[in-house]
Write a protein that holds these residues in place. Structure first.
Motif, short mmCIF file in Angstrom:
data_model
loop_
_atom_site.label_atom_id
_atom_site.label_comp_id
_atom_site.label_asym_id
_atom_site.label_seq_id
_atom_site.Cartn_x
_atom_site.Cartn_y
_atom_site.Cartn_z
N GLN A 121 -107.25 2.76 63.10
CA GLN A 121 -106.07 1.97 63.44
C GLN A 121 -105.46 2.48 64.73
O GLN A 121 -105.64 3.62 65.10
CB GLN A 121 -105.03 2.06 62.32
N LEU A 165 -109.47 2.07 54.08
CA LEU A 165 -108.07 1.86 53.71
C LEU A 165 -107.33 1.15 54.83
O LEU A 165 -106.49 0.28 54.60
CB LEU A 165 -107.39 3.20 53.41
N GLY A 166 -107.64 1.52 56.05
CA GLY A 166 -107.02 0.85 57.19
C GLY A 166 -107.38 -0.62 57.22
O GLY A 166 -106.53 -1.49 57.45
N ARG A 185 -113.68 10.34 55.44
CA ARG A 185 -113.32 9.63 56.67
C ARG A 185 -113.63 8.15 56.56
O ARG A 185 -112.86 7.29 56.99
CB ARG A 185 -114.06 10.22 57.87
N ASP A 206 -111.08 6.49 54.47
CA ASP A 206 -109.84 6.35 55.24
C ASP A 206 -109.91 5.11 56.13
O ASP A 206 -108.96 4.33 56.22
CB ASP A 206 -109.63 7.60 56.09
N ARG A 207 -111.06 4.92 56.76
CA ARG A 207 -111.25 3.74 57.60
C ARG A 207 -111.14 2.48 56.78
O ARG A 207 -110.52 1.50 57.16
CB ARG A 207 -112.63 3.83 58.24
N ARG A 213 -104.23 5.03 59.48
CA ARG A 213 -105.57 5.30 58.98
C ARG A 213 -106.60 5.34 60.11
O ARG A 213 -106.36 4.82 61.21
CB ARG A 213 -105.99 4.20 57.99
N SER A 214 -107.73 5.92 59.82
CA SER A 214 -108.81 6.02 60.79
C SER A 214 -109.17 4.65 61.33
O SER A 214 -109.32 3.71 60.57
CB SER A 214 -110.04 6.62 60.08
#
Lengths: 249, 269
Positions: free
Chosen positions: A155, B156-157, B150, B153-154, A152-153
């Motif tokens: 990471q 989710l990380g 985006r 997504d961040r 993911r972004s």
């Protein structure tokens, strides 16, 4: 374990303590005769004087057999006379270790197979140490680091001394790095850096090249510089004559 | 033992509080004892959307600091007796939240409620990370637009690495995608990302799609969660989402452009 809040700087810090990796020359002693040790060492130093000047040195006692007594004081003096700085020993028995310590030498880990570099990734400054690369690497050095979830972004994944295989997409803003090759069975939208420690023979493979940045051993290219026609296709990236070559697979 | 759901996104203004309010109301309307907590210390909004802003005496931070008991801070919803709201403090800042304090409050709530919905603030700082730290499920609210995607997504990380479940090596938080403010006409002409476009980047289980709807503004003005407006498409979509969350398999509505036939246009619909 707990969620760490952003540290408020109360006073300016005087130190920053973290691990780092160094390749050090190791002198393995095969004999306890300090005179012949220093003579033979002097011979080596003459062959590459600049390299040895003030160089740190680790002394390996492992081949001496236990109970072998060596005159540490004489050894230290002779080594220092050659302009070398002994910094530690490894492979010594109890007596040898305490003797070494009394001369201010550190005791270094006696793991012949692994170098200290292996332990690094856990302390690596990855903001979220996602896949503890070191754990899988320490157990089986040869198999590549395998990542099965999307990266993911934000990471960062680093395969130390190994290849990296990613079985999902790499999001924009994510970073995948390896000392070896990088294989992405998915879309590469983030950054991929292969051959991080300097191996120029490494390659990057992906099923769909939409990367923000690609690099092999420090030679890099950003998204703007990548040919538009290559987008959406399985590609291979390698280094040829210090420039990146991107080819369809 | 309660199930803790965090409604998060990373990006601001995508519909987290709107979703948290409707999700909590929907669960409560189905008979589950539900509490919804506002984690946005200093910028509280949940009480406005729930219509209880004039009944706030004590708040989340008061409870964490042992200045009030939980029952003194909880506000019972007037429309649905199974729903309670724990408002955020407006005067303090995010540092007032501590991991231990939040954990303690959630443990106490878990004994009396079936679902705990945590309305996360925007961003990835303390308030957001604490809101998701104890979660079992995460609803990641995303607008079909690149910066929101985006940021999600961040997030989710972060969910996969900074939650309590991740730190303890337990089963990871169950992640769900909620696409909000979806406008099929704009998707058709290529202005807006489609569901598939978003899924290509995020690859998440799709909990639902909420269409762009004017009634959302009316709902927040009147302090009524949109799910209670049975005439609005957004309200209907939220009802679907609650059912899907609870396990029903429902087809996704409001993704295609509605073609009004002759009868539809004559008689309205």
């Amino acid at each position: 374990m707990s969620v760490k809040p952003k540290a408020k700087p109360r006073l300016s810090s005087s130190i920053d303590l973290r691990a780092s990796s160094f390749t050090l020359p190791v002198l393995t002693l095969l004999d306890t005769d300090t005179k012949s040790i220093s003579e033979q060492l002097q011979h080596k130093v003459k062959q590459a004087p600049e390299f040895f000047k003030n160089a740190p040195l680790v002394i390996d006692m492992g081949q001496l057999g236990s109970q072998a007594t060596i005159d540490f004081e004489s050894l230290m003096d002779r080594i220092k006379l050659l302009g070398i700085t002994p910094i530690g020993i490894r492979g010594g028995d109890e007596a040898q270790n305490s003797a070494a310590q009394s001369f201010g030498l550190a005791l270094l880990a006696d793991t012949r197979a692994n170098s200290t570099a292996e332990k690094l990734p856990v302390q690596k400054k990855a903001s979220e140490p996602v896949k503890q690369a070191s754990k899988s690497d320490l157990t089986s050095q040869s198999s590549a680091l395998l990542v099965t979830q999307p990266v993911r972004s934000g990471q960062r994944v680093y395969a130390v001394d190994n290849d990296l295989v990613v079985l999902a997409a790499v999001s924009p803003g994510a970073e995948v790095m390896a000392d070896g090759n990088i294989h992405i069975y998915g879309v590469l939208r983030g950054r991929a850096l292969a051959g991080v420690k300097g191996n120029t023979d490494t390659r990057i493979f992906c099923q769909d090249l939409q990367a923000e940045l690609i690099a092999i051993s420090g030679h890099y290219q950003i998204s703007e510089g990548i040919d538009e026609t290559l987008r959406g296709k399985p590609t291979q990236i390698r280094l040829r004559d210090s420039s990146l070559l991107i080819e369809e697979l | 033992m309660a199930r803790t759901i965090v409604v998060t996104s990373g990006k601001g203004g995508v519909g987290k509080t709107t979703t948290a309010a409707s999700l909590a109301m929907g669960l409560a309307l189905k008979g589950h004892r539900t509490v919804v907590i506002d984690f946005d210390v200093g910028l509280r909004n949940l009480d406005l959307l729930m219509g209880c802003e004039r009944r706030v005496v004590y708040d989340f931070v008061n409870v964490i600091n042992n200045e009030a008991k939980i029952n003194q801070a909880l506000i019972r919803d007037k429309r649905c007796e199974d729903l309670s709201i724990l408002p955020a403090s407006q005067t303090r800042d995010k540092d007032a939240l501590t991991e231990d304090g939040v954990g303690r409050v959630l443990d106490e709530l878990a004994q009396d409620f079936d679902f705990i919905v945590c309305d996360s603030p925007a961003g990835i700082e303390r308030g957001a990370t604490l809101a998701m730290y104890f979660a079992d499920d995460a609803v990641v609210v995303t607008n079909p637009e690149i910066s929101s995607v985006r940021d999600s997504d961040r997030m989710l990380g972060i969910l996969s690495s900074k939650s309590r479940r991740a730190e303890n090596g337990e089963e990871p938080i169950s992640e769900h995608l909620l696409l909000t403010r979806y406008a099929p006409e704009r998707v058709k002409i290529g202005d807006m990302l489609s569901v598939d476009d978003v899924q290509e980047i995020l690859s998440l289980n799709l909990l639902g799609v909420i269409p762009e709807s004017k009634s959302v503004l009316n709902a927040s003005n009147s302090g009524t969660p949109i799910i209670m407006d049975e005439d609005s498409d957004a309200g209907k979509a939220y009802m679907d989402i609650v059912s899907r969350y609870l396990g029903d398999e429902l087809p996704h509505r409001f993704i295609e452009i509605e073609k009004k036939g002759l009868f539809g246009r004559l008689f309205g619909g």
